[in-house]
Design a protein around this motif. Structure first.
Motif, PDB file in Angstrom:
ATOM      1  N   LYS A  33     -11.354  -8.721  -1.914  1.00  0.00           N
ATOM      2  CA  LYS A  33     -12.139  -7.561  -1.459  1.00  0.00           C
ATOM      3  C   LYS A  33     -12.821  -7.862  -0.133  1.00  0.00           C
ATOM      4  O   LYS A  33     -12.879  -7.010   0.752  1.00  0.00           O
ATOM      5  N   ARG A  60     -10.582   2.699   1.686  1.00  0.00           N
ATOM      6  CA  ARG A  60      -9.335   3.278   1.201  1.00  0.00           C
ATOM      7  C   ARG A  60      -8.725   4.264   2.196  1.00  0.00           C
ATOM      8  O   ARG A  60      -7.524   4.247   2.468  1.00  0.00           O
ATOM      9  N   ASP A  61      -9.554   5.155   2.761  1.00  0.00           N
ATOM     10  CA  ASP A  61      -9.047   6.158   3.696  1.00  0.00           C
ATOM     11  C   ASP A  61      -8.493   5.513   4.967  1.00  0.00           C
ATOM     12  O   ASP A  61      -7.512   5.988   5.541  1.00  0.00           O
ATOM     13  N   SER A  66      -5.392   3.597  -6.282  1.00  0.00           N
ATOM     14  CA  SER A  66      -6.587   2.757  -6.369  1.00  0.00           C
ATOM     15  C   SER A  66      -6.601   1.703  -5.266  1.00  0.00           C
ATOM     16  O   SER A  66      -5.692   0.879  -5.164  1.00  0.00           O
ATOM     17  N   TYR A  67      -7.651   1.725  -4.462  1.00  0.00           N
ATOM     18  CA  TYR A  67      -7.823   0.742  -3.393  1.00  0.00           C
ATOM     19  C   TYR A  67      -7.865  -0.668  -3.982  1.00  0.00           C
ATOM     20  O   TYR A  67      -7.226  -1.582  -3.456  1.00  0.00           O
ATOM     21  N   ASN A  68      -8.595  -0.838  -5.074  1.00  0.00           N
ATOM     22  CA  ASN A  68      -8.710  -2.165  -5.689  1.00  0.00           C
ATOM     23  C   ASN A  68      -7.361  -2.676  -6.185  1.00  0.00           C
ATOM     24  O   ASN A  68      -7.040  -3.863  -6.010  1.00  0.00           O
ATOM     25  N   ALA A 128       0.831  -1.210   0.000  1.00  0.00           N
ATOM     26  CA  ALA A 128       0.000   0.000   0.000  1.00  0.00           C
ATOM     27  C   ALA A 128       0.863   1.256   0.000  1.00  0.00           C
ATOM     28  O   ALA A 128       0.572   2.218  -0.727  1.00  0.00           O
ATOM     29  N   LEU A 177      -7.134   2.499   5.082  1.00  0.00           N
ATOM     30  CA  LEU A 177      -5.846   1.927   4.689  1.00  0.00           C
ATOM     31  C   LEU A 177      -4.786   3.033   4.592  1.00  0.00           C
ATOM     32  O   LEU A 177      -3.669   2.869   5.078  1.00  0.00           O
TER      33      LEU A 177
END
Length: 197
Positions: free
Chosen positions: A47, A57-58, A35-37, A22, A60
């Motif tokens: 997922k 996402r935030d 991109s989170y994905n 990440a 992470l």
């Protein structure tokens, strides 16, 4: 924001691997656009599993920034009271030198450092706590002036050293010549109201 409890129950190596992937994505693509994905795919998590570890996402990103700050503080090392003015300057130089070496070796941390520090502002201890301890110690030893508000001195000291790290790393990238860090110490001595011991 922080990871969900299930993330903390993962083995340390797995947590570090996920945060490392990440961190690389946030550093390369930017904290706002990574991109989170893509991150969870590159980390090898589904997922479904990702949402058991992070609220999104935030969440992470918050975990990555907290980890970057921890890594920066580990490189800097804790501030411990100096025996005298010469010891204070030697400890300051050693700590900031170790941090510069870490940032040069870990460009992802460098890319995210300013955001990690900014988001940590106001947190107890941590980044600002290191500079607060430095200023307290410097004032105790008579190296740092006491006629200026402490918070202003702490913030100005932090800003000078952050600018110095950026300057030194930029100079190192330009070629093999080592930048004259004596300029940084003279700048700090002037800010603090004295001369380097």
């Amino acid at each position: 924001m922080s990871p969900l409890p299930r993330f903390h129950r993962l083995p340390a190596e797995r947590r570090d691997a996920i945060l490392g992937v990440a961190r690389a994505h946030f550093a390369a693509d930017g904290p706002e656009t990574a991109s989170y994905n893509r991150i969870i795919e590159a980390a090898g998590i589904s997922k479904t599993a990702a949402y058991q570890y992070f609220d999104g996402r935030d969440d992470l990103l918050g975990a990555v920034l907290a980890d970057v700050l921890d890594r920066l503080l580990a490189a800097l090392g804790p501030w411990t009271p100096a025996a005298g003015p010469e010891d204070l300057w030697a400890r300051l130089e050693a700590g900031t030198g170790a941090l510069a070496v870490h940032l040069a070796a870990h460009p992802d941390d460098l890319a995210l450092a300013a955001r990690a520090v900014r988001e940590a502002d106001g947190a107890a201890g941590g980044w600002t706590g290191w500079f607060d301890a430095l200023v307290t110690d410097g004032q105790r030893l008579g190296v740092i002036r006491t006629d200026i508000d402490r918070d202003l001195l702490v913030g100005a000291t932090e800003a000078v050293l952050r600018a110095a790290d950026t300057w030194a790393l930029g100079r190192a990238a330009d070629g093999p010549d080592v930048p004259d860090t004596g300029q940084v110490w003279r700048l700090l001595a002037g800010l603090w109201g004295g001369e380097r011991a």
